[in-house]
Scaffold this motif. Structure first.
Motif, PDB file in Angstrom:
ATOM      1  N   UNK A 105       0.828  -1.204   0.000  1.00 28.11           N
ATOM      2  CA  UNK A 105       0.000   0.000   0.000  1.00 28.11           C
ATOM      3  C   UNK A 105       0.863   1.255   0.000  1.00 28.11           C
ATOM      4  N   UNK A 106       0.532   2.179  -0.907  1.00 27.66           N
ATOM      5  CA  UNK A 106       1.145   3.508  -0.925  1.00 27.66           C
ATOM      6  C   UNK A 106       0.010   4.519  -0.738  1.00 27.66           C
ATOM      7  N   UNK A 107       0.052   5.231   0.365  1.00 29.24           N
ATOM      8  CA  UNK A 107      -1.009   6.168   0.735  1.00 29.24           C
ATOM      9  C   UNK A 107      -0.530   7.596   0.492  1.00 29.24           C
ATOM     10  N   UNK A 108      -1.310   8.367  -0.273  1.00 31.23           N
ATOM     11  CA  UNK A 108      -0.967   9.752  -0.545  1.00 31.23           C
ATOM     12  C   UNK A 108      -1.572  10.632   0.556  1.00 31.23           C
ATOM     13  N   UNK A 109      -0.705  11.282   1.320  1.00 25.53           N
ATOM     14  CA  UNK A 109      -1.144  12.169   2.390  1.00 25.53           C
ATOM     15  C   UNK A 109      -0.789  13.616   2.044  1.00 25.53           C
ATOM     16  N   UNK A 110      -0.754  14.479   3.041  1.00 23.78           N
ATOM     17  CA  UNK A 110      -0.707  15.914   2.790  1.00 23.78           C
ATOM     18  C   UNK A 110       0.216  16.653   3.750  1.00 23.78           C
ATOM     19  N   UNK A 111       0.709  17.812   3.294  1.00 31.40           N
ATOM     20  CA  UNK A 111       1.475  18.690   4.183  1.00 31.40           C
ATOM     21  C   UNK A 111       0.596  19.291   5.281  1.00 31.40           C
ATOM     22  N   UNK A 119       8.431  25.290   9.838  1.00 33.04           N
ATOM     23  CA  UNK A 119       8.984  24.622   8.657  1.00 33.04           C
ATOM     24  C   UNK A 119      10.497  24.779   8.617  1.00 33.04           C
ATOM     25  N   UNK A 120      11.193  23.978   7.802  1.00 35.54           N
ATOM     26  CA  UNK A 120      10.669  22.856   7.013  1.00 35.54           C
ATOM     27  C   UNK A 120      10.443  21.628   7.886  1.00 35.54           C
ATOM     28  N   UNK A 121       9.514  20.766   7.466  1.00 33.48           N
ATOM     29  CA  UNK A 121       9.127  19.602   8.249  1.00 33.48           C
ATOM     30  C   UNK A 121       9.834  18.337   7.772  1.00 33.48           C
ATOM     31  N   UNK A 122      10.442  17.639   8.733  1.00 36.80           N
ATOM     32  CA  UNK A 122      11.062  16.346   8.462  1.00 36.80           C
ATOM     33  C   UNK A 122       9.997  15.256   8.624  1.00 36.80           C
ATOM     34  N   UNK A 191       2.238  30.429   2.492  1.00 41.54           N
ATOM     35  CA  UNK A 191       3.358  30.080   1.620  1.00 41.54           C
ATOM     36  C   UNK A 191       3.170  28.636   1.165  1.00 41.54           C
ATOM     37  N   UNK A 192       3.128  28.451  -0.145  1.00 39.90           N
ATOM     38  CA  UNK A 192       2.870  27.127  -0.700  1.00 39.90           C
ATOM     39  C   UNK A 192       4.029  26.683  -1.588  1.00 39.90           C
ATOM     40  N   UNK A 267      10.303  18.704   3.871  1.00 45.77           N
ATOM     41  CA  UNK A 267      11.697  18.434   3.540  1.00 45.77           C
ATOM     42  C   UNK A 267      11.798  17.097   2.812  1.00 45.77           C
ATOM     43  N   UNK A 268      12.444  17.119   1.627  1.00 45.44           N
ATOM     44  CA  UNK A 268      12.546  15.933   0.762  1.00 45.44           C
ATOM     45  C   UNK A 268      13.743  15.032   1.073  1.00 45.44           C
ATOM     46  N   UNK A 269      14.569  15.410   2.051  1.00 42.85           N
ATOM     47  CA  UNK A 269      15.888  14.786   2.198  1.00 42.85           C
ATOM     48  C   UNK A 269      15.840  13.270   2.274  1.00 42.85           C
TER      49      UNK A 269
END
Length: 300
Positions: A105-111, A119-122, A191-192, A267-269
């Motif tokens: 399962x891959x679940x698409x969630x949200x910021x 921000x930024x969120x880890x 800010x988006x 944060x995409x790290x």
């Protein structure tokens, strides 16, 4: 790739981009939809567990990408019964059945699971949603992690991509005001990080393509890298197409309706260390998306 992929919400903004990418890669893929009926989608009501179970029993997917959700913060705020059925109950059904039938399962969630204050969120930062939409998606996340820790949760921010109408995305709907002539106040507070849906489809294809022994699990973030308010996006759109912009006015007060976070930069790290991320420049992507909606007298 000898894998079957099932996509919920496949007729929506993100779902269409994912379905297109996987089919271009010759992956056996089927999309589920409810309101938009066509030969391309299988019609199925995700709020009825037996319908989902019957279909999964027949199709036996290796992966389920769960995009379907009520995404409008204002609708979620005003219709709690609807949001619970779609964003919470249906997600639990899919998580249970994914585990039962051995599908990843891959679940698409949200910021919006974050409050936007730090921000930024880890990926391991503590969620603190401030509206019903964020609360419902966080409830879905928590259930999935409890039911199946091997599942993947991918949080994404505001999306844009090829649309059937400008109103389909909170980003492209801004262009309606740009094309108009009346003075319009545009949000210059939140800010988006607008994120191109084909880029998310690329991430998901790369995740699914990984060998079984290198499969991911748990929480990840993916986001566009450029920060804009809606007013700034409107001005960029006007400049790209050489359109008048004096009627576009910045509004620096928090928007009305459901509470919105100020800045939920993801944060995409963690994901970048595992996957080569495609992050399309906003200006080039939005020009491509908006071109079909230009008035005849627009100068490009």
């Amino acid at each position: 790739m000898n894998k079957k992929v099932l996509i919920t919400g496949a007729s929506g903004l993100l779902g269409r981009s994912i379905l297109k990418r996987f089919k271009e890669e010759k992956v056996e893929t089927i999309g589920l939809a409810l309101r938009r009926k066509s030969q391309e989608f299988k019609t199925l009501d995700l709020t009825i567990r037996s319908e989902i179970q019957n279909f999964i029993t027949e199709y036996r997917p290796h992966y389920i990408i769960h995009c379907a959700a009520e995404k409008s913060p204002d609708i979620c705020q005003n219709d709690p019964d609807r949001v619970k059925k779609i964003n919470v109950n249906a997600t639990q059904y899919i998580a249970d059945l994914s585990l039962l039938y051995g599908a990843k399962l891959i679940f698409i969630s949200t910021d919006y699971v974050f409050d936007g204050s730090k921000p930024p969120y880890q990926v391991d930062d503590t969620p603190n949603p401030i509206n019903a939409y964020g609360l419902s998606k966080r409830a879905g996340e928590s259930m999935i992690l409890k039911i199946d820790p091997s599942a993947i949760i991918l949080r994404v921010p505001v999306l844009f991509g090829p649309v059937e109408s400008l109103e389909e995305s909170a980003v492209t709907t801004i262009f309606s005001a740009v094309l108009g002539e009346k003075n319009v106040n545009n949000d210059h507070w939140a800010i988006r990080y607008p994120t191109f849906t084909p880029d998310i489809a690329d991430v998901l294809f790369k995740i699914v393509s990984r060998p079984k022994e290198q499969q991911l699990k748990g929480l990840y973030h993916f986001s566009g890298s450029e920060a804009f308010t809606k007013y700034e996006m409107a001005m960029i759109m006007a400049k790209i197409f050489n359109l008048p912009c004096r009627h576009l006015k910045p509004d620096s007060s928090p928007p009305t309706g459901a509470p919105r976070p100020h800045d939920c930069h993801l944060d995409n790290t963690a994901l970048k260390e595992l996957i080569d991320l495609q992050q399309t420049n906003f200006r080039s992507a939005i020009k491509q998306v908006l071109q079909p909606f230009l008035k005849n007298n627009a100068r490009i």
